[in-house]
Design a protein around this motif. Structure first.
Motif, PDB file in Angstrom:
ATOM      1  N   TRP A 197      15.419 107.207 -20.336  1.00 54.16           N
ATOM      2  CA  TRP A 197      16.305 106.944 -21.587  1.00 54.16           C
ATOM      3  C   TRP A 197      15.852 105.469 -21.922  1.00 54.16           C
ATOM      4  O   TRP A 197      16.340 104.666 -21.053  1.00 54.16           O
ATOM      5  N   GLN A 198      16.083 105.171 -23.403  1.00 53.13           N
ATOM      6  CA  GLN A 198      15.763 103.892 -23.842  1.00 53.13           C
ATOM      7  C   GLN A 198      16.515 103.996 -25.391  1.00 53.13           C
ATOM      8  O   GLN A 198      16.411 105.038 -25.887  1.00 53.13           O
ATOM      9  N   LYS A 199      16.586 102.835 -25.707  1.00 53.99           N
ATOM     10  CA  LYS A 199      17.044 102.757 -27.207  1.00 53.99           C
ATOM     11  C   LYS A 199      15.974 102.303 -28.033  1.00 53.99           C
ATOM     12  O   LYS A 199      15.093 101.835 -27.642  1.00 53.99           O
ATOM     13  N   THR A 200      16.047 103.021 -29.328  1.00 57.01           N
ATOM     14  CA  THR A 200      15.023 102.459 -30.402  1.00 57.01           C
ATOM     15  C   THR A 200      15.605 101.318 -30.871  1.00 57.01           C
ATOM     16  O   THR A 200      16.619 100.615 -30.538  1.00 57.01           O
ATOM     17  N   CYS A 201      14.429 100.658 -31.632  1.00 55.16           N
ATOM     18  CA  CYS A 201      15.079  99.381 -32.420  1.00 55.16           C
ATOM     19  C   CYS A 201      16.086  99.562 -33.323  1.00 55.16           C
ATOM     20  O   CYS A 201      16.723  98.392 -33.561  1.00 55.16           O
ATOM     21  N   GLU A 202      16.214 100.859 -33.674  1.00 58.51           N
ATOM     22  CA  GLU A 202      17.571 100.743 -34.837  1.00 58.51           C
ATOM     23  C   GLU A 202      18.858 101.268 -33.688  1.00 58.51           C
ATOM     24  O   GLU A 202      19.931 101.258 -34.472  1.00 58.51           O
ATOM     25  N   GLY A 203      18.684 101.248 -32.366  1.00 62.04           N
ATOM     26  CA  GLY A 203      19.913 101.455 -31.445  1.00 62.04           C
ATOM     27  C   GLY A 203      20.226 102.676 -31.203  1.00 62.04           C
ATOM     28  O   GLY A 203      21.044 103.013 -30.403  1.00 62.04           O
ATOM     29  N   ALA A 204      19.380 103.724 -31.762  1.00 64.51           N
ATOM     30  CA  ALA A 204      19.389 105.180 -31.217  1.00 64.51           C
ATOM     31  C   ALA A 204      19.035 105.582 -30.091  1.00 64.51           C
ATOM     32  O   ALA A 204      18.049 104.675 -29.477  1.00 64.51           O
ATOM     33  N   MET A 205      19.549 106.524 -29.275  1.00 64.98           N
ATOM     34  CA  MET A 205      18.834 106.825 -28.066  1.00 64.98           C
ATOM     35  C   MET A 205      17.734 107.830 -28.007  1.00 64.98           C
ATOM     36  O   MET A 205      17.825 108.733 -28.987  1.00 64.98           O
ATOM     37  N   GLN A 206      16.761 107.478 -27.165  1.00 57.80           N
ATOM     38  CA  GLN A 206      15.659 108.672 -27.146  1.00 57.80           C
ATOM     39  C   GLN A 206      15.072 108.850 -25.747  1.00 57.80           C
ATOM     40  O   GLN A 206      15.455 107.940 -24.867  1.00 57.80           O
ATOM     41  N   HIS A 207      14.547 109.845 -25.455  1.00 57.18           N
ATOM     42  CA  HIS A 207      14.105 109.885 -24.125  1.00 57.18           C
ATOM     43  C   HIS A 207      12.867 110.892 -24.107  1.00 57.18           C
ATOM     44  O   HIS A 207      12.365 111.271 -24.803  1.00 57.18           O
ATOM     45  N   PHE A 208      12.041 110.694 -22.932  1.00 59.87           N
ATOM     46  CA  PHE A 208      10.710 110.963 -22.619  1.00 59.87           C
ATOM     47  C   PHE A 208      10.383 111.182 -21.105  1.00 59.87           C
ATOM     48  O   PHE A 208      11.070 110.543 -20.190  1.00 59.87           O
ATOM     49  N   TYR A 209       9.566 112.381 -21.014  1.00 58.90           N
ATOM     50  CA  TYR A 209       9.357 112.623 -19.325  1.00 58.90           C
ATOM     51  C   TYR A 209       8.307 111.836 -19.077  1.00 58.90           C
ATOM     52  O   TYR A 209       7.312 111.194 -19.897  1.00 58.90           O
ATOM     53  N   ALA A 210       8.377 111.317 -17.936  1.00 54.99           N
ATOM     54  CA  ALA A 210       7.696 110.151 -17.441  1.00 54.99           C
ATOM     55  C   ALA A 210       6.978 110.412 -15.883  1.00 54.99           C
ATOM     56  O   ALA A 210       7.729 110.907 -15.167  1.00 54.99           O
ATOM     57  N   PRO A 211       5.686 109.997 -15.759  1.00 49.52           N
ATOM     58  CA  PRO A 211       5.182 110.114 -14.355  1.00 49.52           C
ATOM     59  C   PRO A 211       5.715 109.057 -13.486  1.00 49.52           C
ATOM     60  O   PRO A 211       6.370 108.220 -14.092  1.00 49.52           O
ATOM     61  N   CYS A 267      19.667 102.458 -13.066  1.00 48.81           N
ATOM     62  CA  CYS A 267      19.232 101.659 -14.136  1.00 48.81           C
ATOM     63  C   CYS A 267      19.455 100.114 -13.318  1.00 48.81           C
ATOM     64  O   CYS A 267      20.314 100.064 -12.353  1.00 48.81           O
ATOM     65  N   LYS A 268      18.637  99.335 -13.483  1.00 47.65           N
ATOM     66  CA  LYS A 268      18.546  98.060 -13.003  1.00 47.65           C
ATOM     67  C   LYS A 268      19.473  96.939 -13.231  1.00 47.65           C
ATOM     68  O   LYS A 268      19.859  95.923 -12.603  1.00 47.65           O
ATOM     69  N   GLY A 269      19.695  97.024 -14.613  1.00 52.16           N
ATOM     70  CA  GLY A 269      20.452  95.846 -14.917  1.00 52.16           C
ATOM     71  C   GLY A 269      21.725  96.634 -15.997  1.00 52.16           C
ATOM     72  O   GLY A 269      22.057  97.924 -15.827  1.00 52.16           O
ATOM     73  N   ALA A 270      22.329  95.908 -17.060  1.00 51.82           N
ATOM     74  CA  ALA A 270      23.257  96.434 -17.822  1.00 51.82           C
ATOM     75  C   ALA A 270      22.754  97.530 -18.658  1.00 51.82           C
ATOM     76  O   ALA A 270      21.618  97.306 -19.499  1.00 51.82           O
ATOM     77  N   HIS A 271      23.528  98.623 -19.128  1.00 53.27           N
ATOM     78  CA  HIS A 271      23.022  99.356 -19.740  1.00 53.27           C
ATOM     79  C   HIS A 271      24.331 100.703 -20.367  1.00 53.27           C
ATOM     80  O   HIS A 271      25.214 100.886 -19.517  1.00 53.27           O
ATOM     81  N   VAL A 360      29.653 105.356 -21.241  1.00 53.37           N
ATOM     82  CA  VAL A 360      29.310 104.860 -19.873  1.00 53.37           C
ATOM     83  C   VAL A 360      28.586 103.631 -19.827  1.00 53.37           C
ATOM     84  O   VAL A 360      27.403 103.420 -20.444  1.00 53.37           O
ATOM     85  N   THR A 361      28.936 102.564 -19.158  1.00 53.72           N
ATOM     86  CA  THR A 361      28.363 101.147 -19.133  1.00 53.72           C
ATOM     87  C   THR A 361      28.138 101.054 -17.932  1.00 53.72           C
ATOM     88  O   THR A 361      29.242 100.715 -16.889  1.00 53.72           O
ATOM     89  N   ALA A 362      26.832 100.649 -17.516  1.00 52.05           N
ATOM     90  CA  ALA A 362      26.304 100.337 -16.166  1.00 52.05           C
ATOM     91  C   ALA A 362      26.559  98.611 -16.252  1.00 52.05           C
ATOM     92  O   ALA A 362      25.737  97.976 -17.062  1.00 52.05           O
TER      93      ALA A 362
END
Length: 610
Positions: A197-211, A267-271, A360-362
């Motif tokens: 899960w990551q944010k786009t440049c516009e701030g929206a959330m997107q996700h993708f499956y990853a190896p 997650c490793k840092g703030a999110h 939720v904020t890490a």
């Protein structure tokens, strides 16, 4: 980390903890608590001590005096007795009033309990610290401690109100082995699925499956990982939780799920995950690091999730149309002042009902954040009805026929005729007993776990030649053996092959129901072993289910390892005819004589078995 304030002066004393490792402090002093360390009754804290230096001496130069004042402060660490401190509430610098959690709290914070209209929060390190809480383990009991019982949780909180227990890392002793000792990089090699899960440049959330290799780079870059554990780990925790809540057959496999699943978030840092709500109830366990949760009520009994900030707008519009079919509640949070906020530390548990908005904020710290969700989403009464009706209607060719439209008027009339036939004939006679046969219920039955992680339940039903059975029109009898079937006659009864000339290996059949979902997964499957010499009869009877006009459809199966005859009866029409095992064998063998111990006019001597 969190801050406490000393209620009394304290000087170290001899104890099992060890006086040399205890902190001394004065009333009102602030102490930083590390939730990763310590135990019940004794917290691990640190205090800031000003530098100790000699008094100034006459004749010291200005430089010497300045160096004395620039000595660094000393940090002391050690155990702190929990009953000597209380949670510290920071002051608002503008008003000098303690900051709140976003709602009016009622309770005794000094005793570790905060009760509001939205949630009850127990801080176990301050709530009766002399009581040692149970280690977190499968089932509901340890998750809802210190409540008196799971029944109290189900009565007061389930689907009604949030429930939070702030704990310590020591409660995780039995869980860490199932989650790679909380090492994220090792977890990546053990889980069955990884989503970034990551944010786009516009701030929206997107996700993708990853190896694994891509997921590791994304994790080190600050992205959040969503992982699914193995089915063994999933069943270990989800099935007991579903059992304790009381889902019974509602937690059986359906549509690819088994009443719920485990979600791992790292997650490793703030999110920050923006405001959204889930279609399932969530029990969150914080494993390492800290997370701030804000939540408030939203949609009652939602059909699916809602993520207003999702990058894939088409998906959001699809879910919006689903929600607007049954609720007029706003599909985005509007009044944040109604939200309540808690900060989870390791060993904490938070229950948030389905449909509740939450953000939720890490929080950024050296250990990152690792948490798991026990998400439960059993079958609904709507699932029970539709999945069984869809499978039942498969046997009618006119319902399986593809839609071909000659004209709108003709199509409407055709469907009107189908619907009339459905309501007047095809569904007539169906009852709750058909939808919920005795074999569907699992509560109280012996549970058997297999090596492939699937679970079965022992029905423990003894069948004799005098047992009587009622047909169930909603079930399907299937030969699941991999070998070729015996040829079936077009007319007449099947020929029974003598046992002495046939293989003694039994053939496995399944009685299934409720498979009318997109994944074609049945809600129930009962396995029956049939001696090979009886398979022609069972196959012949199963074929009768393909013809709705059939008036007599019963099946008999016998286990090869016992002398008990297991009989399963089904029908393609919703009749309520009751037959005996003796009558059934007479039908299969062509014997026109009634069994001497069974009179067909008699009423059943026991409750019909499904």
């Amino acid at each position: 980390m969190y801050v406490v304030e000393a209620k009394y002066d304290y000087q170290p004393v001899a104890s099992t903890t060890g006086g040399d490792w205890q902190l001394s402090f004065a009333k009102g002093q602030l102490i930083v608590i590390d939730p990763q360390k310590g135990n019940w009754g004794w917290l691990w804290g640190s205090i800031l001590v000003p530098p100790a230096c000699d008094s100034e001496t006459e004749g010291d130069s200005d430089t010497t005096q300045q160096q004395r004042h620039q000595l660094p402060a000393q940090v002391l660490e050690g155990y702190v007795p929990a009953n000597y401190v209380r949670k510290h509430t920071p002051q608002d610098p503008q008003t000098d009033v303690p900051q709140t959690t976003g709602c009016r709290d009622e309770g005794d914070a000094d005793k570790g309990v905060i009760d509001s209209v939205l949630a009850t929060v127990y801080d176990l390190q301050f709530h009766q610290p002399e009581r040692i809480p149970p280690i977190l383990s499968p089932g509901l009991d340890s998750l809802v401690w210190p409540l008196s019982s799971p029944a109290e949780f189900l009565e007061k909180y389930y689907e009604k109100k949030a429930f939070c227990v702030l704990g310590a890392a020591s409660r995780l002793a039995a869980i860490t082995a199932d989650f790679a000792q909380l090492d994220v990089l090792t977890l990546l090699t053990e889980v069955s699925e990884i989503v970034v899960w990551q944010k786009t440049c516009e701030g929206a959330m997107q996700h993708f499956y990853a190896p694994i290799n891509v997921a590791e780079h994304c994790y080190n870059s600050g992205c959040t990982l969503y992982m699914t554990p193995s089915s063994v780990v999933n069943n270990k925790y989800i099935l007991p939780l579903c059992r304790d809540i009381g889902f019974d057959f509602g937690a059986l496999p359906r549509g690819g799920t088994e009443g719920g699943d485990i979600e791992i978030f790292a997650c490793k840092g703030a999110h920050t995950t923006p405001w959204h709500f889930d279609g399932q109830d969530n029990f969150t366990l914080q494993l390492s690091g800290t997370k701030e949760w804000s939540f408030m009520p939203g949609v009652e009994m939602p059909m699916t999730n809602c993520q207003p900030t999702l990058h894939y707008r088409t998906k959001f519009y699809e879910t919006t149309s689903v929600h607007q079919a049954y609720t007029s509640a706003p599909l985005s949070p509007t009044d944040f002042s109604k939200a309540q906020t808690v900060v989870l530390r390791p060993g904490s548990v938070l229950y948030v009902p389905a449909g509740w908005w939450h953000k939720v904020t890490a929080q950024s710290d050296t250990v990152g954040s690792l948490s798991i969700n026990f998400s439960v989403h059993p079958a609904t009464w709507l699932d029970l009805m539709t999945q069984n009706l869809v499978q039942y209607l498969w046997r009618y060719p006119h319902w399986r026929r593809k839609i071909v439209v000659k004209s709108p008027a003709e199509a409407r009339q055709h469907f009107t005729n189908l619907f009339h036939e459905l309501t007047t004939n095809e569904l007539s006679g169906l009852s709750g007993e058909d939808f919920m046969p005795e074999s569907l219920f699992v509560d109280g039955r012996e549970e058997i776990f297999k090596a492939d992680s699937s679970n079965t339940y022992n029905l423990d039903v003894e069948i004799t030649i005098n047992s009587r059975f009622r047909r169930n029109p909603l079930v399907v009898l299937t030969n699941t053996n991999t070998t070729a079937h015996h040829p079936l006659p077009v007319n007449g009864r099947p020929k029974i092959i003598p046992a002495e000339v046939d293989d003694t290996t039994p053939v496995l059949y399944h009685v299934t129901m409720g498979a009318g979902n997109s994944d074609l997964k049945p809600m129930m499957a009962v396995g029956i072993e049939v001696p090979r010499h009886l398979t022609p009869a069972v196959d012949y009877i199963s074929q009768l289910l393909l013809h709705p006009s059939s008036t007599t459809t019963t099946t008999t199966t016998t286990t090869a390892t016992t002398t008990t005859t297991t009989t399963t009866t089904v029908s393609s029409t919703p009749t309520q005819k009751v037959v005996s095992a003796g009558e059934l064998m007479s039908l299969l063998l062509g014997d026109t004589q009634q069994h001497p111990q069974q009179q067909p006019q008699q009423q059943p001597q026991q409750q019909p078995q499904q």
